[in-house]
Design a protein around this motif. Structure first.
Motif, mmCIF file in Angstrom:
data_model
loop_
_atom_site.group_PDB
_atom_site.id
_atom_site.type_symbol
_atom_site.label_atom_id
_atom_site.label_comp_id
_atom_site.label_asym_id
_atom_site.label_seq_id
_atom_site.Cartn_x
_atom_site.Cartn_y
_atom_site.Cartn_z
ATOM 1 N N SER A 154 51.098 37.929 -32.821
ATOM 2 C CA SER A 154 50.228 37.257 -31.857
ATOM 3 C C SER A 154 49.697 35.957 -32.436
ATOM 4 O O SER A 154 49.870 35.662 -33.608
ATOM 5 C CB SER A 154 49.059 38.168 -31.466
ATOM 6 N N ASN A 155 49.007 35.226 -31.570
ATOM 7 C CA ASN A 155 48.384 33.976 -31.998
ATOM 8 C C ASN A 155 47.014 34.271 -32.608
ATOM 9 O O ASN A 155 46.703 35.411 -32.951
ATOM 10 C CB ASN A 155 48.295 33.009 -30.814
ATOM 11 N N HIS A 156 46.193 33.265 -32.725
ATOM 12 C CA HIS A 156 44.878 33.369 -33.364
ATOM 13 C C HIS A 156 43.907 34.259 -32.590
ATOM 14 O O HIS A 156 42.917 34.703 -33.138
ATOM 15 C CB HIS A 156 44.284 31.957 -33.516
ATOM 16 N N SER A 157 44.192 34.532 -31.344
ATOM 17 C CA SER A 157 43.281 35.300 -30.495
ATOM 18 C C SER A 157 43.977 36.534 -29.915
ATOM 19 O O SER A 157 44.227 36.610 -28.709
ATOM 20 C CB SER A 157 42.769 34.419 -29.352
ATOM 21 N N PRO A 158 44.268 37.537 -30.746
ATOM 22 C CA PRO A 158 44.988 38.710 -30.240
ATOM 23 C C PRO A 158 44.205 39.494 -29.198
ATOM 24 O O PRO A 158 44.796 40.178 -28.368
ATOM 25 C CB PRO A 158 45.237 39.550 -31.488
ATOM 26 N N PHE A 159 42.887 39.355 -29.200
ATOM 27 C CA PHE A 159 42.073 40.036 -28.201
ATOM 28 C C PHE A 159 42.329 39.469 -26.809
ATOM 29 O O PHE A 159 42.084 40.134 -25.806
ATOM 30 C CB PHE A 159 40.583 39.960 -28.548
ATOM 31 N N LEU A 160 42.865 38.239 -26.734
ATOM 32 C CA LEU A 160 43.245 37.642 -25.445
ATOM 33 C C LEU A 160 44.738 37.787 -25.164
ATOM 34 O O LEU A 160 45.142 38.104 -24.051
ATOM 35 C CB LEU A 160 42.878 36.154 -25.415
ATOM 36 N N SER A 161 45.567 37.547 -26.181
ATOM 37 C CA SER A 161 47.008 37.549 -25.962
ATOM 38 C C SER A 161 47.623 38.948 -26.002
ATOM 39 O O SER A 161 48.657 39.175 -25.373
ATOM 40 C CB SER A 161 47.712 36.645 -26.984
ATOM 41 N N CYS A 183 47.844 37.959 -37.965
ATOM 42 C CA CYS A 183 48.444 37.449 -36.730
ATOM 43 C C CYS A 183 49.587 36.514 -37.106
ATOM 44 O O CYS A 183 49.364 35.414 -37.612
ATOM 45 C CB CYS A 183 47.395 36.730 -35.888
ATOM 46 N N THR A 184 50.818 36.958 -36.835
ATOM 47 C CA THR A 184 51.993 36.225 -37.317
ATOM 48 C C THR A 184 52.220 34.885 -36.642
ATOM 49 O O THR A 184 52.865 34.009 -37.222
ATOM 50 C CB THR A 184 53.271 37.075 -37.146
ATOM 51 N N GLN A 185 51.706 34.698 -35.448
ATOM 52 C CA GLN A 185 51.905 33.444 -34.725
ATOM 53 C C GLN A 185 50.667 32.550 -34.752
ATOM 54 O O GLN A 185 50.525 31.647 -33.937
ATOM 55 C CB GLN A 185 52.303 33.737 -33.270
ATOM 56 N N ASP A 186 49.771 32.821 -35.672
ATOM 57 C CA ASP A 186 48.510 32.078 -35.773
ATOM 58 C C ASP A 186 48.776 30.710 -36.398
ATOM 59 O O ASP A 186 49.191 30.614 -37.547
ATOM 60 C CB ASP A 186 47.520 32.872 -36.627
ATOM 61 N N LEU A 204 49.996 32.707 -41.927
ATOM 62 C CA LEU A 204 50.028 33.955 -42.683
ATOM 63 C C LEU A 204 49.720 33.762 -44.168
ATOM 64 O O LEU A 204 49.053 34.596 -44.777
ATOM 65 C CB LEU A 204 51.380 34.651 -42.534
ATOM 66 N N THR A 205 50.197 32.670 -44.751
ATOM 67 C CA THR A 205 49.914 32.451 -46.170
ATOM 68 C C THR A 205 48.408 32.320 -46.412
ATOM 69 O O THR A 205 47.889 32.822 -47.401
ATOM 70 C CB THR A 205 50.633 31.193 -46.705
ATOM 71 N N ALA A 207 47.308 46.043 -27.703
ATOM 72 C CA ALA A 207 47.673 46.281 -29.105
ATOM 73 C C ALA A 207 46.451 46.144 -30.014
ATOM 74 O O ALA A 207 46.257 46.943 -30.940
ATOM 75 C CB ALA A 207 48.772 45.300 -29.530
ATOM 76 N N MET A 208 45.635 45.149 -29.756
ATOM 77 C CA MET A 208 44.415 44.944 -30.546
ATOM 78 C C MET A 208 43.476 46.134 -30.388
ATOM 79 O O MET A 208 42.931 46.636 -31.379
ATOM 80 C CB MET A 208 43.737 43.650 -30.097
ATOM 81 N N SER A 209 43.304 46.592 -29.168
ATOM 82 C CA SER A 209 42.429 47.745 -28.918
ATOM 83 C C SER A 209 42.923 48.986 -29.638
ATOM 84 O O SER A 209 42.134 49.744 -30.209
ATOM 85 C CB SER A 209 42.345 48.035 -27.416
ATOM 86 N N LYS A 210 44.224 49.198 -29.626
ATOM 87 C CA LYS A 210 44.812 50.361 -30.298
ATOM 88 C C LYS A 210 44.484 50.342 -31.793
ATOM 89 O O LYS A 210 44.115 51.364 -32.377
ATOM 90 C CB LYS A 210 46.320 50.393 -30.075
#
Length: 109
Positions: free
Chosen positions: A73-80, A40-43, A48-49, A84-87
């Motif tokens: 996405s942020n730390h919670s891609p299942f919400l944000s 998640c790039t915006q976590d 990311l590191t 995309a997460m489902s895919k």
């Protein structure tokens, strides 16, 4: 081998060790299984590191390959980003042992 002692966290690893993981035979069974990690790039909770370190540390500890998928996405891609997460999850379920990429930024670790 992680799980052989309770000081795994002191070695700089980010992954957690629970009761069942302290058994070497558990690691031996888990290592050959396909692993996937959704970066998640915006976590801001786990940059990311840190995510990349966790992926590399797990691979070095038990072997095998981790297929990575990347979401902006942020730390919670299942919400944000639930679509995309489902895919990604449906793709993993359909082909768990194959390398699958969710986008151009994905890589295999």
């Amino acid at each position: 081998m992680p799980g052989e002692s309770s000081d795994v966290g002191k070695q700089g690893s980010f992954f957690l060790v629970y009761g069942g993981w302290h058994n070497r035979s558990t690691w031996d069974r888990v290592a050959p299984l396909p692993r996937h990690y959704i970066r998640c790039t915006q976590d801001h909770a786990m940059p990311l590191t840190g995510q990349d370190h966790m992926i590399a540390t797990m691979g070095a500890a038990i072997g095998g390959k981790t297929t990575t998928h990347t979401l902006e996405s942020n730390h919670s891609p299942f919400l944000s980003q639930p679509d995309a997460m489902s895919k990604i999850l449906v793709g993993i379920g359909a082909n768990p042992g194959q390398t699958r990429r969710a986008g151009a930024a994905d890589s295999d670790a």
